[in-house]
Design an enzyme around this catalytic site. Sequence first.
Site, mmCIF file in Angstrom:
data_model
loop_
_atom_site.group_PDB
_atom_site.id
_atom_site.type_symbol
_atom_site.label_atom_id
_atom_site.label_comp_id
_atom_site.label_asym_id
_atom_site.label_seq_id
_atom_site.Cartn_x
_atom_site.Cartn_y
_atom_site.Cartn_z
ATOM 1 N N ASP A 12 0.825 -1.211 0.000
ATOM 2 C CA ASP A 12 0.000 0.000 0.000
ATOM 3 C C ASP A 12 0.861 1.264 0.000
ATOM 4 O O ASP A 12 0.470 2.284 -0.567
ATOM 5 C CB ASP A 12 -0.984 0.011 1.176
ATOM 6 C CG ASP A 12 -2.259 0.765 0.831
ATOM 7 O OD1 ASP A 12 -2.734 0.609 -0.314
ATOM 8 O OD2 ASP A 12 -2.761 1.523 1.662
ATOM 9 N N GLU A 53 0.014 10.720 5.364
ATOM 10 C CA GLU A 53 -0.110 9.273 5.179
ATOM 11 C C GLU A 53 1.245 8.638 4.846
ATOM 12 O O GLU A 53 1.579 7.574 5.361
ATOM 13 C CB GLU A 53 -1.114 9.004 4.061
ATOM 14 C CG GLU A 53 -1.754 7.647 4.156
ATOM 15 C CD GLU A 53 -3.029 7.598 3.317
ATOM 16 O OE1 GLU A 53 -3.962 8.375 3.627
ATOM 17 O OE2 GLU A 53 -3.069 6.821 2.368
ATOM 18 N N GLU A 56 -10.997 6.232 -2.400
ATOM 19 C CA GLU A 56 -10.996 6.615 -0.983
ATOM 20 C C GLU A 56 -12.162 5.968 -0.227
ATOM 21 O O GLU A 56 -12.010 5.534 0.915
ATOM 22 C CB GLU A 56 -11.088 8.142 -0.847
ATOM 23 C CG GLU A 56 -9.892 8.895 -1.425
ATOM 24 C CD GLU A 56 -8.606 8.745 -0.609
ATOM 25 O OE1 GLU A 56 -8.360 7.676 -0.031
ATOM 26 O OE2 GLU A 56 -7.834 9.720 -0.589
ATOM 27 N N GLU A 64 -9.575 -2.936 -6.341
ATOM 28 C CA GLU A 64 -9.483 -2.969 -4.872
ATOM 29 C C GLU A 64 -9.595 -4.402 -4.363
ATOM 30 O O GLU A 64 -8.874 -4.793 -3.445
ATOM 31 C CB GLU A 64 -10.575 -2.094 -4.234
ATOM 32 C CG GLU A 64 -10.349 -0.599 -4.386
ATOM 33 C CD GLU A 64 -9.204 -0.042 -3.528
ATOM 34 O OE1 GLU A 64 -8.774 -0.708 -2.562
ATOM 35 O OE2 GLU A 64 -8.729 1.048 -3.847
HETATM 36 C C1 LIG Z 1 -5.243 0.178 -2.630
HETATM 37 C C2 LIG Z 1 -5.674 1.422 -1.924
HETATM 38 N N1 LIG Z 1 -6.875 1.924 -2.177
HETATM 39 C C3 LIG Z 1 -7.294 3.043 -1.573
HETATM 40 C C4 LIG Z 1 -6.487 3.703 -0.672
HETATM 41 C C5 LIG Z 1 -6.997 4.933 0.019
HETATM 42 O O1 LIG Z 1 -6.099 5.954 0.102
HETATM 43 C C6 LIG Z 1 -5.219 3.145 -0.420
HETATM 44 N N2 LIG Z 1 -4.364 3.720 0.468
HETATM 45 N N3 LIG Z 1 -4.847 2.010 -1.053
#
Ligand SMILES: Cc1ncc(CO)c(N)n1
Length: 235
Positions: A61, A102, A154, A224
Amino acid sequence: MDKQQQESRSSSNKKVDLGVIATWVKKHASLYEAATRHPFIESIRNGTVDLSSFRRWLGQDYIFVRAFVPFVASVLVKACNETDDSSDMEVILGGMAALNDELAWFKKEASKWGVTLSAIVPLAANVRYCSFLKSLMSLEVEYTVALTAFWAIEAVYQDSFAYCLEEDTETPEELKETCYRWGNDDFGEWCCTLEERANRRLQMASEDVRKKAEAVFLRVLELEIEFWDMSRVGI
Ligand SMILES: Cc1ncc(CO)c(N)n1
């Protein structure tokens, strides 16, 4: 009025009430649910999560978010060029500011979990997702379509992690901070504002652009799901 006319009339009335996005979430409920109630998320929520899966997700991520920043910047540029309303710009800019925090958070969290971010190799689903983001940065992609994608990306995280923070869940203490990052109420409200901004544009868009935005929404959901799946490979 025959039955079919009546139905189409009541469904178009509903669209106005619910907003375009809410009608899509309803229409594609099973895919939306697969993205926001994925087994990886369920395993966090019921406390059975495999920590090597969590570590894998964390490292992947971080790479995704690094690719997400230029995408969000491209949405911001489109907003400045295309919209009459400065609220869009402010909402998107708020999202960008959050991404700055983040990235710092990922570094801190990675060191807590012993994940070496510089050594992470992006897995196939991540590469696919990042190239999809890149394709959305093209000038040919309409602002409304890109804004819808931003919302969807998001919203999946917000919905998924807020679900892990509901009462009477078994989410492990050491994962609560991660869940809170996306599951907190302020982020939830910001997502609602983003949804409203996207709805406003979708309502005034041509049928063609609305169709493209719907397809992009569905593609985000698929990507996702594949992204969550990736955390579970080779457990
Ligand atoms: C795969 C993914 N989707 C959405 C977000 C949301 O910021 C993230 N951090 N990572």
